[in-house]
Write a protein that holds these residues in place. Structure first.
Motif, PDB file in Angstrom:
ATOM      1  N   ARG A   1       2.380  -7.047   8.966  1.00 31.35           N
ATOM      2  CA  ARG A   1       1.673  -5.986   9.699  1.00 31.35           C
ATOM      3  C   ARG A   1       2.131  -5.919  11.149  1.00 31.35           C
ATOM      4  O   ARG A   1       2.206  -4.833  11.736  1.00 31.35           O
TER       5      ARG A   1
ATOM      6  N   ARG B   1      -1.906 -14.550   3.549  1.00 29.33           N
ATOM      7  CA  ARG B   1      -2.696 -13.880   4.602  1.00 29.33           C
ATOM      8  C   ARG B   1      -2.048 -14.111   5.974  1.00 29.33           C
ATOM      9  O   ARG B   1      -1.983 -13.201   6.802  1.00 29.33           O
TER      10      ARG B   1
ATOM     11  N   LEU C   1     -10.555   5.041   3.319  1.00 25.32           N
ATOM     12  CA  LEU C   1      -9.831   3.925   2.699  1.00 25.32           C
ATOM     13  C   LEU C   1      -9.514   4.236   1.232  1.00 25.32           C
ATOM     14  O   LEU C   1      -8.379   4.030   0.773  1.00 25.32           O
TER      15      LEU C   1
ATOM     16  N   VAL D   1      -4.675   0.648  11.867  1.00 19.97           N
ATOM     17  CA  VAL D   1      -5.465  -0.196  10.959  1.00 19.97           C
ATOM     18  C   VAL D   1      -5.653   0.472   9.597  1.00 19.97           C
ATOM     19  O   VAL D   1      -5.716  -0.201   8.559  1.00 19.97           O
TER      20      VAL D   1
ATOM     21  N   PHE E   1     -15.515   3.740   7.268  1.00 21.36           N
ATOM     22  CA  PHE E   1     -14.151   4.114   6.882  1.00 21.36           C
ATOM     23  C   PHE E   1     -13.917   4.067   5.371  1.00 21.36           C
ATOM     24  O   PHE E   1     -12.787   4.261   4.908  1.00 21.36           O
TER      25      PHE E   1
ATOM     26  N   THR F   1      -5.633  -7.850  10.270  1.00 20.57           N
ATOM     27  CA  THR F   1      -5.956  -6.568   9.634  1.00 20.57           C
ATOM     28  C   THR F   1      -5.464  -5.380  10.466  1.00 20.57           C
ATOM     29  O   THR F   1      -4.863  -4.450   9.949  1.00 20.57           O
TER      30      THR F   1
ATOM     31  N   HIS G   1     -16.681  -3.011   0.988  1.00 24.99           N
ATOM     32  CA  HIS G   1     -16.688  -2.154   2.182  1.00 24.99           C
ATOM     33  C   HIS G   1     -17.439  -0.839   1.973  1.00 24.99           C
ATOM     34  O   HIS G   1     -17.342   0.073   2.809  1.00 24.99           O
TER      35      HIS G   1
ATOM     36  N   LYS H   1       0.832  -1.200   0.000  1.00 27.67           N
ATOM     37  CA  LYS H   1       0.000   0.000   0.000  1.00 27.67           C
ATOM     38  C   LYS H   1       0.881   1.270   0.000  1.00 27.67           C
ATOM     39  O   LYS H   1       2.098   1.186   0.195  1.00 27.67           O
TER      40      LYS H   1
ATOM     41  N   ASN I   1      -2.019  -0.195   6.982  1.00 28.44           N
ATOM     42  CA  ASN I   1      -1.499  -1.492   7.422  1.00 28.44           C
ATOM     43  C   ASN I   1      -0.623  -2.173   6.374  1.00 28.44           C
ATOM     44  O   ASN I   1      -0.537  -3.400   6.322  1.00 28.44           O
TER      45      ASN I   1
HETATM   46  P1  DAT Z   1      -7.903  -6.957   5.117  1.00 29.42           P
HETATM   47  O1  DAT Z   1      -7.097  -5.858   4.460  1.00 29.42           O
HETATM   48  O2  DAT Z   1      -7.122  -7.624   6.211  1.00 29.42           O
HETATM   49  O3  DAT Z   1      -8.496  -7.920   4.129  1.00 29.42           O
HETATM   50  P2  DAT Z   1     -10.579  -5.808   5.394  1.00 29.42           P
HETATM   51  O4  DAT Z   1     -10.881  -6.395   4.037  1.00 29.42           O
HETATM   52  O5  DAT Z   1     -11.530  -6.117   6.491  1.00 29.42           O
HETATM   53  O6  DAT Z   1      -9.118  -6.234   5.873  1.00 29.42           O
HETATM   54  O7  DAT Z   1     -10.475  -4.233   5.272  1.00 29.42           O
HETATM   55  C1  DAT Z   1      -9.857  -3.621   4.159  1.00 29.42           C
HETATM   56  C2  DAT Z   1      -9.007  -2.475   4.633  1.00 29.42           C
HETATM   57  O8  DAT Z   1      -9.843  -1.472   5.188  1.00 29.42           O
HETATM   58  C3  DAT Z   1      -8.010  -2.830   5.734  1.00 29.42           C
HETATM   59  O9  DAT Z   1      -6.820  -3.380   5.222  1.00 29.42           O
HETATM   60  C4  DAT Z   1      -7.795  -1.497   6.384  1.00 29.42           C
HETATM   61  C5  DAT Z   1      -9.158  -0.823   6.266  1.00 29.42           C
HETATM   62  N1  DAT Z   1      -9.931  -0.986   7.495  1.00 29.42           N
HETATM   63  C6  DAT Z   1     -10.526  -2.128   7.933  1.00 29.42           C
HETATM   64  N2  DAT Z   1     -11.155  -1.930   9.083  1.00 29.42           N
HETATM   65  C7  DAT Z   1     -10.967  -0.614   9.393  1.00 29.42           C
HETATM   66  C8  DAT Z   1     -11.375   0.230  10.466  1.00 29.42           C
HETATM   67  N3  DAT Z   1     -12.121  -0.230  11.483  1.00 29.42           N
HETATM   68  N4  DAT Z   1     -10.980   1.541  10.436  1.00 29.42           N
HETATM   69  C9  DAT Z   1     -10.245   2.032   9.423  1.00 29.42           C
HETATM   70  N5  DAT Z   1      -9.832   1.290   8.371  1.00 29.42           N
HETATM   71  C10 DAT Z   1     -10.187  -0.010   8.370  1.00 29.42           C
END
Ligand code: DAT
Ligand code: MG
Length: 147
Positions: free
Chosen positions: A102, A85, A61, A109, A57, A91, A52, A9, A112
């Motif tokens: 991470r 993973r 994001l 978060v 967020f 995460t 998402h 990222k 990450n």
């Molecule tokens: P991952 O990246 O482990 O697959 P995810 O798909 O649940 O996790 O979320 C995508 C991204 O969104 C994650 O890498 C960081 C961001 N994110 C997730 N939960 C968050 C939160 N509670 N607040 C802010 N950003 C968040």
């Protein structure tokens, strides 16, 4: 052979972690089949993170992932989706074990360091979102019988 989509990222690129992250997957024994530095458009970010869309967020994001170049990659190997993973860690870097990417490099978060596909379906979807077929290299390494 199974393939996954991984991406350093913008925070990881800015912090000079591309080489370190590529190195971890190389040393593990996975095969790099595609990679490029690129800046993600708002459209691509919204599609990639579509699951998402309703989360609070989501805006942050999309802003973050488009804020600077990312290093997009396709990696291949036995069980590479789940193993990558595991190597990435949880995460939220605060929950990620030491030794994971991470866990070793992240704090928040929202920044990450790395993205990785979470299932065969998302790997297929994300690879085709980010790469043309002709950008993927299918080749053998003589070392492959040793890993
Ligand atoms: P991952 O990246 O482990 O697959 P995810 O798909 O649940 O996790 O979320 C995508 C991204 O969104 C994650 O890498 C960081 C961001 N994110 C997730 N939960 C968050 C939160 N509670 N607040 C802010 N950003 C968040
Ligand atoms: Mg995810």
């Amino acid at each position: 052979m199974e393939k996954t989509f991984l991406m350093v990222k913008p925070d990881g690129v800015q912090r000079n972690l591309v080489g370190e992250i590529v190195s971890r997957f190389e040393k593990k024994g996975f095969n790099l089949v595609g990679g490029k530095l690129m800046t993600i458009s708002k459209d691509l970010a919204e599609t990639h993170y579509g699951e998402h869309k309703e989360r609070p967020f989501f805006g942050e994001l999309v802003d973050f992932i488009t804020s600077g170049p990312v290093f997009a990659m396709v990696w291949e190997g036995e069980n590479v989706i789940a193993t990558a993973r595991t190597m990435m860690g949880a995460t939220n870097p605060a929950d990620a074990a030491p030794g994971t990417i991470r866990g070793d490099y992240g704090v928040q978060v929202s920044m990450n360091v790395i993205h990785g596909s979470d299932s065969p379906e998302s790997a297929e979807r994300e690879i085709s979102l980010f790469f043309d077929e002709k950008e993927l290299n299918n080749y053998d390494k003589t070392i492959s019988k040793w890993v």
